[in-house]
Design a protein around this motif. Structure first.
Motif, mmCIF file in Angstrom:
data_model
loop_
_atom_site.group_PDB
_atom_site.id
_atom_site.type_symbol
_atom_site.label_atom_id
_atom_site.label_comp_id
_atom_site.label_asym_id
_atom_site.label_seq_id
_atom_site.Cartn_x
_atom_site.Cartn_y
_atom_site.Cartn_z
ATOM 1 N N MET A 1 0.902 -1.264 0.069
ATOM 2 C CA MET A 1 0.068 -0.089 0.179
ATOM 3 C C MET A 1 0.751 1.158 0.159
ATOM 4 N N ARG A 2 0.456 2.261 -0.861
ATOM 5 C CA ARG A 2 1.280 3.608 -0.917
ATOM 6 C C ARG A 2 0.331 4.540 -0.406
ATOM 7 N N ILE A 3 0.883 5.408 0.547
ATOM 8 C CA ILE A 3 0.049 6.564 1.253
ATOM 9 C C ILE A 3 1.028 7.729 1.026
ATOM 10 N N GLY A 4 0.270 8.779 0.537
ATOM 11 C CA GLY A 4 0.931 9.907 0.496
ATOM 12 C C GLY A 4 0.284 11.032 1.520
ATOM 13 N N VAL A 5 0.919 11.799 2.240
ATOM 14 C CA VAL A 5 0.600 12.844 3.258
ATOM 15 C C VAL A 5 0.788 14.049 2.990
ATOM 16 N N VAL A 6 -0.225 14.928 3.084
ATOM 17 C CA VAL A 6 -0.366 16.369 3.215
ATOM 18 C C VAL A 6 -0.703 16.971 4.546
ATOM 19 N N CYS A 7 0.430 17.511 5.245
ATOM 20 C CA CYS A 7 0.110 17.860 6.506
ATOM 21 C C CYS A 7 1.089 19.423 6.700
ATOM 22 N N ALA A 31 2.835 -0.993 4.163
ATOM 23 C CA ALA A 31 2.756 0.379 3.791
ATOM 24 C C ALA A 31 4.059 1.176 3.642
ATOM 25 N N SER A 32 3.916 1.931 2.467
ATOM 26 C CA SER A 32 4.949 3.049 2.433
ATOM 27 C C SER A 32 4.385 4.409 2.464
ATOM 28 N N ILE A 33 4.590 5.204 3.254
ATOM 29 C CA ILE A 33 4.099 6.299 3.278
ATOM 30 C C ILE A 33 5.106 7.582 3.018
ATOM 31 N N PHE A 34 4.628 8.579 2.276
ATOM 32 C CA PHE A 34 5.661 9.581 1.407
ATOM 33 C C PHE A 34 5.018 10.703 2.014
ATOM 34 N N GLY A 80 3.552 8.751 -7.447
ATOM 35 C CA GLY A 80 2.509 8.929 -8.686
ATOM 36 C C GLY A 80 1.429 7.999 -8.867
ATOM 37 N N ASP A 81 1.621 6.955 -7.774
ATOM 38 C CA ASP A 81 0.647 5.771 -8.069
ATOM 39 C C ASP A 81 -0.137 5.524 -6.568
ATOM 40 N N LEU A 82 -0.608 6.616 -5.800
ATOM 41 C CA LEU A 82 -1.086 6.317 -4.655
ATOM 42 C C LEU A 82 -1.908 5.507 -4.301
ATOM 43 N N ASP A 83 -2.251 4.879 -3.055
ATOM 44 C CA ASP A 83 -3.682 4.136 -2.918
ATOM 45 C C ASP A 83 -4.641 5.061 -1.851
ATOM 46 N N VAL A 139 -14.781 6.359 -6.391
ATOM 47 C CA VAL A 139 -13.552 5.650 -6.303
ATOM 48 C C VAL A 139 -12.250 6.855 -5.771
ATOM 49 N N ASP A 140 -12.427 7.723 -6.591
ATOM 50 C CA ASP A 140 -11.222 8.872 -6.269
ATOM 51 C C ASP A 140 -11.486 9.562 -4.987
ATOM 52 N N ILE A 141 -12.819 9.715 -4.573
ATOM 53 C CA ILE A 141 -12.966 10.462 -3.510
ATOM 54 C C ILE A 141 -12.747 9.528 -2.296
ATOM 55 N N ASP A 142 -12.951 8.380 -2.268
ATOM 56 C CA ASP A 142 -12.753 7.308 -1.279
ATOM 57 C C ASP A 142 -11.206 7.236 -1.120
ATOM 58 N N LYS A 143 -10.359 7.680 -1.983
ATOM 59 C CA LYS A 143 -9.005 7.625 -1.948
ATOM 60 C C LYS A 143 -8.218 8.845 -1.031
#
Length: 234
Positions: A1-7, A31-34, A80-83, A139-143
């Motif tokens: 799983m790939r997770i991006g974070v905006v904080c 999970a890989s968290i970026f 570029g391909d986050l879950d 689908v994109d909202i749920d991401k």
């Protein structure tokens, strides 16, 4: 799983990466968290308004195509391909005059709240308003996953260190400064001061603390907003 974070800042990202990553690992989820915002090479964040400015600069379709569907970075960068894309903000901004004026210029009125649940709901509502998800598919909202730390993400650090008599997410202002300063000092083998006038935002110190406490069970027992974030991902 790939997770991006905006904080809001680097230390906020460290807390999310270490605590959420450990909680997912316990559930056999790798999970890989970026860090998306602030950028990984930035030593300081820009605060709550930078989170909202990022959403303005990165409108829904661009956000989707860049980060959620193997967009511009797909060939050489997993971001570029986050879950999932986590968007996190502290709830203490709800009483900040600069923040109130900033969101007001974008047509958002801030309601003042006192309870943990209401602060979380109001912060989430503001993030949602700036995210403008209504033009995306479900689908994109749920991401998109919204995380509101009450009053600040340091309350999760306090909870990860020890079981407390009172809800750590109800800590505000000076009480939160003192509680966080105390657990940070004790985790590093130091004598706590009587009082603290600021939060320690040194990335190396925060990293060390989180690595020491990331497998603590206290956090999930005490912080409803962390549990909500974890449940939204799982």
């Amino acid at each position: 799983m790939r997770i991006g974070v905006v904080c809001e800042g680097v230390t906020d990202f460290i807390v999310i990466r270490e605590f959420l990553g450990a909680a997912l690992t316990k559930r056999n989820i790798a999970a890989s968290i970026f860090s998306i915002q602030p950028p990984p090479d930035r030593t300081k964040g820009g605060g709550c308004t930078e989170v909202l400015n990022w959403l303005i600069r990165m409108p829904p379709k661009r956000r989707r195509d860049t980060f959620l569907r193997g967009g511009l970075f797909q060939s050489n960068d997993p971001k570029g391909d986050l879950d999932f894309l986590i968007i996190q903000m502290d709830s203490d901004v709800l009483s900040d005059d600069h923040f109130i004026r900033f969101v007001g210029k974008h047509g958002v009125v801030v309601s003042q709240c006192t309870s943990v649940a209401d602060k979380s709901a109001e912060t989430t509502r503001i993030i949602e308003a700036f995210s403008d998800l209504n033009i995306l598919t479900q689908v994109d909202i749920d991401k998109h996953v919204f995380a509101a730390a009450v009053d600040a993400i340091e309350s999760w650090c306090v909870a990860a260190y020890e079981n407390r008599t009172h809800d750590p997410e109800a800590l505000t202002g000076q009480d939160l400064y003192d509680a966080f300063g105390s657990v940070l000092a004790r985790s590093l083998g130091r004598e706590p001061a009587d009082s603290y006038d600021s939060m320690n935002k040194k990335p190396k110190t925060r990293q060390r603390f989180c690595e020491l406490r990331k497998n603590s069970n206290h956090l999930e027992r005490q912080c409803t907003q962390f549990v909500k974030l974890l449940q939204d991902i799982t």
